[in-house]
Scaffold this active site. Structure first.
Site, PDB file in Angstrom:
ATOM      1  N   LYS A   1       0.825  -1.214   0.000  1.00 34.47           N
ATOM      2  CA  LYS A   1       0.000   0.000   0.000  1.00 34.47           C
ATOM      3  C   LYS A   1       0.864   1.271   0.000  1.00 34.47           C
ATOM      4  CE  LYS A   1      -3.997  -2.191   2.247  1.00 34.47           C
ATOM      5  NZ  LYS A   1      -5.015  -2.065   3.327  1.00 34.47           N
TER       6      LYS A   1
ATOM      7  N   TYR B   1     -12.263  -1.918  -4.057  1.00 34.22           N
ATOM      8  CA  TYR B   1     -12.814  -2.117  -2.710  1.00 34.22           C
ATOM      9  C   TYR B   1     -14.348  -2.039  -2.693  1.00 34.22           C
ATOM     10  CZ  TYR B   1      -8.382  -2.129  -0.056  1.00 34.22           C
ATOM     11  OH  TYR B   1      -7.169  -2.460   0.497  1.00 34.22           O
TER      12      TYR B   1
ATOM     13  N   ASN C   1      -2.109   0.191   6.785  1.00 31.77           N
ATOM     14  CA  ASN C   1      -1.575  -1.069   7.325  1.00 31.77           C
ATOM     15  C   ASN C   1      -0.715  -1.830   6.323  1.00 31.77           C
ATOM     16  OD1 ASN C   1      -3.627  -1.920   5.700  1.00 31.77           O
ATOM     17  ND2 ASN C   1      -4.824  -2.911   7.305  1.00 31.77           N
TER      18      ASN C   1
ATOM     19  N   HIS D   1      -2.206  -5.458   1.451  1.00 31.93           N
ATOM     20  CA  HIS D   1      -3.504  -6.102   1.206  1.00 31.93           C
ATOM     21  C   HIS D   1      -3.252  -7.536   0.772  1.00 31.93           C
ATOM     22  CE1 HIS D   1      -7.496  -6.944  -0.433  1.00 31.93           C
ATOM     23  NE2 HIS D   1      -6.837  -7.548  -1.404  1.00 31.93           N
TER      24      HIS D   1
ATOM     25  N   GLU E   1      -9.806 -10.145  -7.730  1.00 26.04           N
ATOM     26  CA  GLU E   1      -8.730  -9.163  -7.499  1.00 26.04           C
ATOM     27  C   GLU E   1      -7.548  -9.375  -8.444  1.00 26.04           C
ATOM     28  OE1 GLU E   1      -7.910  -9.371  -3.297  1.00 26.04           O
ATOM     29  OE2 GLU E   1      -9.859  -8.482  -2.793  1.00 26.04           O
TER      30      GLU E   1
HETATM   31  P1  ADP Z   1      -8.019  -6.679   5.527  1.00 26.77           P
HETATM   32  O1  ADP Z   1      -7.183  -5.750   4.666  1.00 26.77           O
HETATM   33  O2  ADP Z   1      -7.248  -7.196   6.705  1.00 26.77           O
HETATM   34  O3  ADP Z   1      -8.661  -7.774   4.710  1.00 26.77           O
HETATM   35  P2  ADP Z   1     -10.658  -5.429   5.601  1.00 26.77           P
HETATM   36  O4  ADP Z   1     -10.944  -6.161   4.337  1.00 26.77           O
HETATM   37  O5  ADP Z   1     -11.618  -5.572   6.724  1.00 26.77           O
HETATM   38  O6  ADP Z   1      -9.197  -5.808   6.164  1.00 26.77           O
HETATM   39  O7  ADP Z   1     -10.541  -3.871   5.305  1.00 26.77           O
HETATM   40  C1  ADP Z   1      -9.910  -3.411   4.125  1.00 26.77           C
HETATM   41  C2  ADP Z   1      -8.988  -2.279   4.486  1.00 26.77           C
HETATM   42  O8  ADP Z   1      -9.775  -1.175   4.960  1.00 26.77           O
HETATM   43  C3  ADP Z   1      -8.006  -2.554   5.627  1.00 26.77           C
HETATM   44  O9  ADP Z   1      -6.843  -3.242   5.233  1.00 26.77           O
HETATM   45  C4  ADP Z   1      -7.684  -1.151   6.103  1.00 26.77           C
HETATM   46  O10 ADP Z   1      -6.775  -0.485   5.236  1.00 26.77           O
HETATM   47  C5  ADP Z   1      -9.061  -0.478   5.984  1.00 26.77           C
HETATM   48  N1  ADP Z   1      -9.836  -0.574   7.231  1.00 26.77           N
HETATM   49  C6  ADP Z   1     -10.431  -1.683   7.742  1.00 26.77           C
HETATM   50  N2  ADP Z   1     -11.067  -1.419   8.891  1.00 26.77           N
HETATM   51  C7  ADP Z   1     -10.875  -0.080   9.130  1.00 26.77           C
HETATM   52  C8  ADP Z   1     -11.278   0.818  10.153  1.00 26.77           C
HETATM   53  N3  ADP Z   1     -12.025   0.402  11.193  1.00 26.77           N
HETATM   54  N4  ADP Z   1     -10.889   2.104  10.062  1.00 26.77           N
HETATM   55  C9  ADP Z   1     -10.140   2.536   9.010  1.00 26.77           C
HETATM   56  N5  ADP Z   1      -9.740   1.747   7.993  1.00 26.77           N
HETATM   57  C10 ADP Z   1     -10.085   0.448   8.056  1.00 26.77           C
HETATM   58 MG    MG Z   2     -10.045  -7.636   3.193  1.00 24.27          MG
END
Ligand code: ADP
Ligand code: MG
Length: 138
Positions: A9, A49, A112, A115, A126
């Protein structure tokens, strides 16, 4: 053999962490079978997304994901989806296991660093979102 989509990212690419993260991926045994660096538009991030469009964080997330270049790659290996999710660590780095990419590098729950696809169906969508069959060389 299974394939999964990885994205390094913008928060990680901008801190020059691409190489370190790709090394962790390769050291885990996963093979990179397609890869490129791109800068997503807001609309392209929203398309990627789309499953999250009703979430409160959708607008911020897609602004972040279009804020700078990302490295997208297809990883191949046995149980690649779960294997890469385990290497990534929990979405919120505060909950991520020691030694995971997010524990090491993530800034917060949004920024974070990586992905990874979460299931075979999402991996299929994807990988096709970013790569044509001709671009997959593994
Ligand atoms: P992951 O990437 O672990 O699969 P999700 O699919 O739940 O997580 O969410 C997609 C992305 O959205 C996350 O990687 C993160 O960048 C963002 N995200 C998820 N939850 C939150 C939150 N509560 N607040 C802000 N950003 C979030
Ligand atoms: Mg996810």
């Amino acid at each position: 053999m299974q394939r999964t989509l990885s994205i390094i990212k913008p928060d990680a690419v901008s801190r020059n962490l691409g190489g370190a993260i790709l090394k962790m991926i390769q050291d885990s045994g996963l093979r990179i079978v397609a890869m490129k660096m791109i800068h997503l538009s807001k609309a392209q991030a929203e398309g990627f997304y789309h499953v999250h469009k009703a979430r409160p964080f959708f607008a911020d997330l897609t602004t972040f994901m279009s804020s700078g270049p990302v490295v997208v790659a297809i990883l191949e290996g046995e149980d690649a989806i779960v294997k890469y999710r385990t290497l990534m660590g929990a979405t919120n780095p505060a909950n991520a296991e020691e030694g995971t990419i997010r524990k090491l590098y993530a800034l917060d729950i949004e920024k974070n660093s990586v992905h990874g696809s979460d299931a075979p169906e999402t991996a299929a969508f994807e990988t096709a979102y970013f790569f044509s069959g001709l671009e997959i060389v593994g």
